[in-house]
Enzyme design. Structure first.
Site, PDB file in Angstrom:
ATOM      1  N   CYS A 123     -32.623  -4.154  -2.532  1.00 19.88           N
ATOM      2  CA  CYS A 123     -33.601  -3.455  -2.051  1.00 19.88           C
ATOM      3  C   CYS A 123     -34.935  -3.958  -1.382  1.00 19.88           C
ATOM      4  CB  CYS A 123     -34.457  -2.933  -3.375  1.00 19.88           C
ATOM      5  SG  CYS A 123     -35.139  -4.235  -4.353  1.00 19.88           S
ATOM      6  N   ASN A 159     -37.051  -6.850  -3.975  1.00 22.09           N
ATOM      7  CA  ASN A 159     -36.142  -7.498  -4.995  1.00 22.09           C
ATOM      8  C   ASN A 159     -37.109  -7.819  -6.177  1.00 22.09           C
ATOM      9  OD1 ASN A 159     -34.519 -10.752  -5.574  1.00 22.09           O
ATOM     10  ND2 ASN A 159     -34.023  -8.708  -5.885  1.00 22.09           N
ATOM     11  N   CYS A 186     -38.022  -4.638  -8.081  1.00 25.37           N
ATOM     12  CA  CYS A 186     -37.971  -3.538  -8.843  1.00 25.37           C
ATOM     13  C   CYS A 186     -36.421  -2.990  -8.931  1.00 25.37           C
ATOM     14  CB  CYS A 186     -38.847  -2.206  -8.386  1.00 25.37           C
ATOM     15  SG  CYS A 186     -40.535  -2.718  -8.562  1.00 25.37           S
ATOM     16  N   ARG A 187     -35.899  -2.288  -7.972  1.00 28.87           N
ATOM     17  CA  ARG A 187     -34.738  -1.604  -8.003  1.00 28.87           C
ATOM     18  C   ARG A 187     -33.451  -2.568  -8.274  1.00 28.87           C
ATOM     19  NH1 ARG A 187     -35.729   1.856  -2.868  1.00 28.87           N
ATOM     20  NH2 ARG A 187     -36.757  -0.059  -2.611  1.00 28.87           N
ATOM     21  N   SER A 188     -33.567  -3.571  -7.144  1.00 31.78           N
ATOM     22  CA  SER A 188     -32.264  -4.356  -7.383  1.00 31.78           C
ATOM     23  C   SER A 188     -32.073  -5.455  -8.476  1.00 31.78           C
ATOM     24  CB  SER A 188     -31.858  -4.867  -5.947  1.00 31.78           C
ATOM     25  OG  SER A 188     -33.196  -6.081  -5.848  1.00 31.78           O
ATOM     26  N   ASP A 206     -37.883   4.155  -4.166  1.00 29.54           N
ATOM     27  CA  ASP A 206     -38.948   3.340  -4.447  1.00 29.54           C
ATOM     28  C   ASP A 206     -39.717   3.349  -5.734  1.00 29.54           C
ATOM     29  OD1 ASP A 206     -40.471   1.006  -4.551  1.00 29.54           O
ATOM     30  OD2 ASP A 206     -40.698   1.000  -2.345  1.00 29.54           O
TER      31      ASP A 206
HETATM   32  P1  4NP Z   1     -38.322  -2.784  -4.942  1.00 29.94           P
HETATM   33  O1  4NP Z   1     -39.921  -2.032  -4.779  1.00 29.94           O
HETATM   34  O2  4NP Z   1     -37.873  -2.687  -3.448  1.00 29.94           O
HETATM   35  O3  4NP Z   1     -37.526  -1.794  -5.439  1.00 29.94           O
HETATM   36  O4  4NP Z   1     -38.277  -4.270  -5.415  1.00 29.94           O
HETATM   37  C1  4NP Z   1     -41.038  -2.657  -4.038  1.00 29.94           C
HETATM   38  C2  4NP Z   1     -41.575  -3.684  -4.394  1.00 29.94           C
HETATM   39  C3  4NP Z   1     -42.522  -4.294  -3.562  1.00 29.94           C
HETATM   40  C4  4NP Z   1     -43.250  -3.714  -2.821  1.00 29.94           C
HETATM   41  C5  4NP Z   1     -42.423  -2.353  -2.270  1.00 29.94           C
HETATM   42  C6  4NP Z   1     -41.333  -1.826  -2.857  1.00 29.94           C
HETATM   43  N1  4NP Z   1     -44.216  -4.032  -1.986  1.00 29.94           N
HETATM   44  O5  4NP Z   1     -44.683  -3.138  -0.889  1.00 29.94           O
HETATM   45  O6  4NP Z   1     -44.742  -5.152  -2.162  1.00 29.94           O
END
Ligand code: 4NP
Length: 169
Positions: free
Chosen positions: A15, A18, A20-22, A132
């Protein structure tokens, strides 16, 4: 893809951050493999296209939501995708179209066929992206887990076929 008897299938969930989703996908899929006695045949990891959370634990909301479904992701640490991942992994699974495009740019052409959207393994859902949840509420994390659980079932079936395990189709 058919695998030799002793070779592991390697799966990388990707993602943006790294956190949240992955990491949730990694935890849910690893648990599913354990339930099917396939942990020794499949290696799972996750990474982010961006490195700004490198070294961090998964987001607290992601940890809580997965724990509610019996999966502990607290020991995972965020890392950015590395060039070597493109050669090492057999399945490189993007959470959204943005991740997909970034990975296709990042990996050399001979490895691009391994890169797919994770939700390709749950075509019945009729959605292509895991959204997201970072800027939303807790409900977003529950929805993400629902999608991840569905696609994990489809991915498991595909990998069982790679491994020639009964029950693959
Ligand atoms: P992820 O979510 O891609 O599912 O881990 C996010 C985590 C952090 C951010 C964006 C999405 N950020 O902008 O910091």
């Amino acid at each position: 893809m058919k695998m030799g008897k002793n070779k592991k299938v390697k799966v990388l969930f990707v993602c943006l951050g790294n956190i949240c989703r992955s990491p949730m996908a990694e935890g849910v899929f690893r648990q599913l493999l354990a339930e099917h006695d396939l942990s020794h045949r499949v290696q799972v990891d996750s990474a982010g296209t961006a490195g700004y959370h490198a070294g961090e634990r998964p987001d607290r909301r992601a940890q809580q939501a997965t724990r509610r479904r019996g999966v502990d992701i607290s020991r995972q640490r965020s890392r950015q995708v590395r060039r070597g991942d493109c050669a090492e992994y057999d399945y490189i699974l993007a959470m959204d179209e943005w991740n997909l495009r970034d990975l296709q740019r990042f990996c050399p052409p001979e490895h691009r066929h391994k890169i797919r959207l994770f939700l390709d393994y749950a075509p019945h859902l009729g959605v292509s992206e895991v959204p997201d949840p970072y800027y939303g509420g807790d409900r977003g994390f529950e929805h993400v887990l629902d999608l991840i659980e569905e696609a994990s079932q489809g991915l498991l079936q595909t990998i069982r076929r790679d491994l020639d395990v009964d029950g693959g189709y």
